[in-house]
Write a protein that holds these residues in place. Sequence first.
Motif, PDB file in Angstrom:
ATOM      1  N   SER A 128       0.844  -1.203   0.000  1.00 44.34           N
ATOM      2  CA  SER A 128       0.000   0.000   0.000  1.00 44.34           C
ATOM      3  C   SER A 128       0.871   1.240   0.000  1.00 44.34           C
ATOM      4  CB  SER A 128      -0.933   0.009   1.219  1.00 44.34           C
ATOM      5  OG  SER A 128      -0.184   0.119   2.423  1.00 44.34           O
ATOM      6  N   VAL A 129       0.255   2.362  -0.478  1.00 43.28           N
ATOM      7  CA  VAL A 129       0.913   3.671  -0.474  1.00 43.28           C
ATOM      8  C   VAL A 129      -0.081   4.678   0.080  1.00 43.28           C
ATOM      9  CG1 VAL A 129       2.008   5.486  -1.851  1.00 43.28           C
ATOM     10  CG2 VAL A 129       2.303   3.084  -2.490  1.00 43.28           C
ATOM     11  N   SER A 130       0.338   5.461   1.065  1.00 44.29           N
ATOM     12  CA  SER A 130      -0.548   6.459   1.663  1.00 44.29           C
ATOM     13  C   SER A 130       0.235   7.723   1.971  1.00 44.29           C
ATOM     14  CB  SER A 130      -1.191   5.919   2.943  1.00 44.29           C
ATOM     15  OG  SER A 130      -0.196   5.614   3.911  1.00 44.29           O
ATOM     16  N   SER A 131      -0.517   8.831   2.212  1.00 45.64           N
ATOM     17  CA  SER A 131       0.105  10.103   2.547  1.00 45.64           C
ATOM     18  C   SER A 131      -0.546  10.665   3.795  1.00 45.64           C
ATOM     19  CB  SER A 131      -0.029  11.089   1.387  1.00 45.64           C
ATOM     20  OG  SER A 131       0.541  12.333   1.727  1.00 45.64           O
ATOM     21  N   ILE A 132       0.280  10.947   4.811  1.00 44.64           N
ATOM     22  CA  ILE A 132      -0.198  11.516   6.066  1.00 44.64           C
ATOM     23  C   ILE A 132       0.633  12.752   6.364  1.00 44.64           C
ATOM     24  CG2 ILE A 132      -0.556  11.122   8.529  1.00 44.64           C
ATOM     25  CD1 ILE A 132      -0.739   8.148   7.932  1.00 44.64           C
ATOM     26  N   ASN A 133      -0.043  13.924   6.417  1.00 50.87           N
ATOM     27  CA  ASN A 133       0.651  15.191   6.668  1.00 50.87           C
ATOM     28  C   ASN A 133       1.802  15.398   5.684  1.00 50.87           C
ATOM     29  OD1 ASN A 133      -1.039  15.793   8.868  1.00 50.87           O
ATOM     30  ND2 ASN A 133       0.291  14.650  10.285  1.00 50.87           N
ATOM     31  N   ALA A 134       1.508  15.135   4.418  1.00 45.74           N
ATOM     32  CA  ALA A 134       2.460  15.325   3.318  1.00 45.74           C
ATOM     33  C   ALA A 134       3.641  14.355   3.365  1.00 45.74           C
ATOM     34  CB  ALA A 134       2.977  16.764   3.283  1.00 45.74           C
ATOM     35  N   ILE A 135       3.574  13.357   4.240  1.00 47.12           N
ATOM     36  CA  ILE A 135       4.623  12.342   4.298  1.00 47.12           C
ATOM     37  C   ILE A 135       4.112  11.066   3.650  1.00 47.12           C
ATOM     38  CG2 ILE A 135       6.074  10.928   5.802  1.00 47.12           C
ATOM     39  CD1 ILE A 135       5.958  13.153   7.861  1.00 47.12           C
ATOM     40  N   CYS A 136       4.818  10.620   2.616  1.00 47.57           N
ATOM     41  CA  CYS A 136       4.406   9.417   1.897  1.00 47.57           C
ATOM     42  C   CYS A 136       4.894   8.185   2.659  1.00 47.57           C
ATOM     43  CB  CYS A 136       4.989   9.424   0.486  1.00 47.57           C
ATOM     44  SG  CYS A 136       4.509   7.989  -0.496  1.00 47.57           S
ATOM     45  N   LYS A 137       3.989   7.262   2.910  1.00 45.73           N
ATOM     46  CA  LYS A 137       4.334   6.012   3.583  1.00 45.73           C
ATOM     47  C   LYS A 137       4.017   4.841   2.671  1.00 45.73           C
ATOM     48  CE  LYS A 137       4.096   7.411   8.425  1.00 45.73           C
ATOM     49  NZ  LYS A 137       3.616   7.044   9.777  1.00 45.73           N
ATOM     50  N   VAL A 138       4.979   3.955   2.556  1.00 51.00           N
ATOM     51  CA  VAL A 138       4.854   2.787   1.688  1.00 51.00           C
ATOM     52  C   VAL A 138       4.991   1.528   2.539  1.00 51.00           C
ATOM     53  CG1 VAL A 138       5.744   1.590  -0.340  1.00 51.00           C
ATOM     54  CG2 VAL A 138       5.897   4.083  -0.197  1.00 51.00           C
ATOM     55  N   THR A 139       4.006   0.643   2.452  1.00 47.43           N
ATOM     56  CA  THR A 139       4.090  -0.644   3.143  1.00 47.43           C
ATOM     57  C   THR A 139       4.536  -1.698   2.137  1.00 47.43           C
ATOM     58  OG1 THR A 139       2.336  -0.032   4.679  1.00 47.43           O
ATOM     59  CG2 THR A 139       2.851  -2.365   4.511  1.00 47.43           C
ATOM     60  N   VAL A 140       5.628  -2.382   2.449  1.00 45.91           N
ATOM     61  CA  VAL A 140       6.203  -3.367   1.527  1.00 45.91           C
ATOM     62  C   VAL A 140       6.407  -4.687   2.246  1.00 45.91           C
ATOM     63  CG1 VAL A 140       7.366  -1.622   0.119  1.00 45.91           C
ATOM     64  CG2 VAL A 140       8.554  -2.621   2.071  1.00 45.91           C
ATOM     65  N   THR A 141       6.479  -5.763   1.455  1.00 44.42           N
ATOM     66  CA  THR A 141       6.796  -7.082   1.997  1.00 44.42           C
ATOM     67  C   THR A 141       7.984  -7.659   1.234  1.00 44.42           C
ATOM     68  OG1 THR A 141       4.512  -7.530   2.677  1.00 44.42           O
ATOM     69  CG2 THR A 141       5.958  -9.420   2.424  1.00 44.42           C
ATOM     70  N   CYS A 142       8.991  -8.072   1.991  1.00 47.64           N
ATOM     71  CA  CYS A 142      10.201  -8.684   1.438  1.00 47.64           C
ATOM     72  C   CYS A 142      10.114 -10.187   1.685  1.00 47.64           C
ATOM     73  CB  CYS A 142      11.424  -8.074   2.115  1.00 47.64           C
ATOM     74  SG  CYS A 142      12.997  -8.827   1.684  1.00 47.64           S
ATOM     75  N   ARG A 143      10.192 -10.983   0.596  1.00 45.10           N
ATOM     76  CA  ARG A 143      10.057 -12.443   0.719  1.00 45.10           C
ATOM     77  C   ARG A 143      11.300 -13.140   0.182  1.00 45.10           C
ATOM     78  NH1 ARG A 143       4.941 -10.585  -0.697  1.00 45.10           N
ATOM     79  NH2 ARG A 143       3.261 -11.224   0.727  1.00 45.10           N
ATOM     80  N   GLY A 144      11.673 -14.227   0.879  1.00 48.70           N
ATOM     81  CA  GLY A 144      12.800 -15.028   0.428  1.00 48.70           C
ATOM     82  C   GLY A 144      12.896 -16.334   1.183  1.00 48.70           C
ATOM     83  N   GLN A 145      12.976 -17.441   0.461  1.00 46.45           N
ATOM     84  CA  GLN A 145      13.162 -18.780   1.040  1.00 46.45           C
ATOM     85  C   GLN A 145      12.215 -19.066   2.204  1.00 46.45           C
ATOM     86  OE1 GLN A 145      17.896 -18.804   0.080  1.00 46.45           O
ATOM     87  NE2 GLN A 145      17.212 -20.304   1.536  1.00 46.45           N
ATOM     88  N   ASN A 146      10.926 -19.020   1.902  1.00 47.00           N
ATOM     89  CA  ASN A 146       9.871 -19.425   2.834  1.00 47.00           C
ATOM     90  C   ASN A 146       9.756 -18.542   4.074  1.00 47.00           C
ATOM     91  OD1 ASN A 146       9.249 -21.723   1.201  1.00 47.00           O
ATOM     92  ND2 ASN A 146      11.004 -22.786   2.105  1.00 47.00           N
ATOM     93  N   THR A 147      10.230 -17.320   4.002  1.00 49.18           N
ATOM     94  CA  THR A 147      10.031 -16.378   5.100  1.00 49.18           C
ATOM     95  C   THR A 147       9.786 -14.993   4.526  1.00 49.18           C
ATOM     96  OG1 THR A 147      10.935 -15.597   7.200  1.00 49.18           O
ATOM     97  CG2 THR A 147      12.464 -15.784   5.358  1.00 49.18           C
ATOM     98  N   SER A 148       9.298 -14.085   5.365  1.00 51.93           N
ATOM     99  CA  SER A 148       8.974 -12.748   4.876  1.00 51.93           C
ATOM    100  C   SER A 148       9.084 -11.721   5.991  1.00 51.93           C
ATOM    101  CB  SER A 148       7.557 -12.721   4.285  1.00 51.93           C
ATOM    102  OG  SER A 148       6.592 -12.947   5.301  1.00 51.93           O
ATOM    103  N   VAL A 149       9.259 -10.460   5.591  1.00 47.89           N
ATOM    104  CA  VAL A 149       9.277  -9.323   6.504  1.00 47.89           C
ATOM    105  C   VAL A 149       8.435  -8.219   5.876  1.00 47.89           C
ATOM    106  CG1 VAL A 149      10.679  -7.510   7.534  1.00 47.89           C
ATOM    107  CG2 VAL A 149      11.531  -9.852   7.494  1.00 47.89           C
ATOM    108  N   THR A 150       7.467  -7.700   6.631  1.00 43.98           N
ATOM    109  CA  THR A 150       6.639  -6.589   6.172  1.00 43.98           C
ATOM    110  C   THR A 150       7.046  -5.334   6.930  1.00 43.98           C
ATOM    111  OG1 THR A 150       4.796  -8.052   5.645  1.00 43.98           O
ATOM    112  CG2 THR A 150       4.285  -5.719   5.911  1.00 43.98           C
ATOM    113  N   SER A 151       7.267  -4.249   6.181  1.00 37.72           N
ATOM    114  CA  SER A 151       7.762  -3.015   6.790  1.00 37.72           C
ATOM    115  C   SER A 151       7.028  -1.806   6.253  1.00 37.72           C
ATOM    116  CB  SER A 151       9.263  -2.856   6.525  1.00 37.72           C
ATOM    117  OG  SER A 151       9.993  -3.927   7.079  1.00 37.72           O
ATOM    118  N   SER A 152       6.968  -0.771   7.077  1.00 35.56           N
ATOM    119  CA  SER A 152       6.428   0.529   6.683  1.00 35.56           C
ATOM    120  C   SER A 152       7.600   1.477   6.494  1.00 35.56           C
ATOM    121  CB  SER A 152       5.481   1.057   7.759  1.00 35.56           C
ATOM    122  OG  SER A 152       5.009   2.350   7.415  1.00 35.56           O
TER     123      SER A 152
END
Length: 251
Positions: A128-152
């Motif tokens: 997802s991509v959102s904007s709060i108080n003119a600050i753009c925030k992107v939520t991403v998921t990094c996947r590799g070898q049967n595991t993942s990390v989701t970050s803002s």
Amino acid sequence: MSLLLGVGLLTCIASSEPSAETSVFVLKGQDVRLNVQTNVQLKDVDVLFWKFNTSVNVVKYPPKVTFVRYRGRAECSEEDFSLLLKNLQEEDSGLYDAVVSGFNDRNVATYVLVVQERVEPPVLTVDSVSSINAICKVTVTCRGQNTSVTSSCNSSTCSQVGGDSRGAETSTVPLLSVYVAGSFIICNHSNHVSWANDTKEIVKLCPMKSVSPPAGSMSACMLKIILVSVGLVIMISAVITVHIRHRFHYG
């Protein structure tokens, strides 16, 4: 060659007794040389063995013998008693000891060898991509070898918000990390012997036109419209004033 030199730096030859076990990480398919960790002087009755997991004989000297399981894959140096292991596979991971056997047995080297495959390239997806108080925030998921990390992430930093925690790499589990470098969000996948990454450009995810101005502020476009309008009013007023003066003067 650099790999063999690197392993040589991990050893300590000056002490009379070997230090605690040394961990060595090697890429699958590569070779490695394990050095003895103390000054070895063999007496007439002494025989040096390199052993795998304390019970499997790899090589011995003298005489120079490579045991059946390791023929063509292991060599013992007659000069410095180091062990050369070739074309390492994951099943070669384990404990390697050099033991001098004579009137008394003494350990002259101890290594924990970990053979790792090259990590798979990770995949970074935008959730997802959102904007709060003119600050753009992107939520991403990094996947590799049967595991993942989701970050803002914003333009300067990322913080983990979900997925499996991989804050520190272990001997067998690769590390997944997400961070911002320059104008990119980077998903990095690594272990002790290799790394790979996937990236997303922040500017493409957060174009300036999509960022809303703070409440109560004026956009650049609106300011231009107001300035042009004021300029037109002034020009029209000036023309009307000149016209009225002209008629009054010649009327």
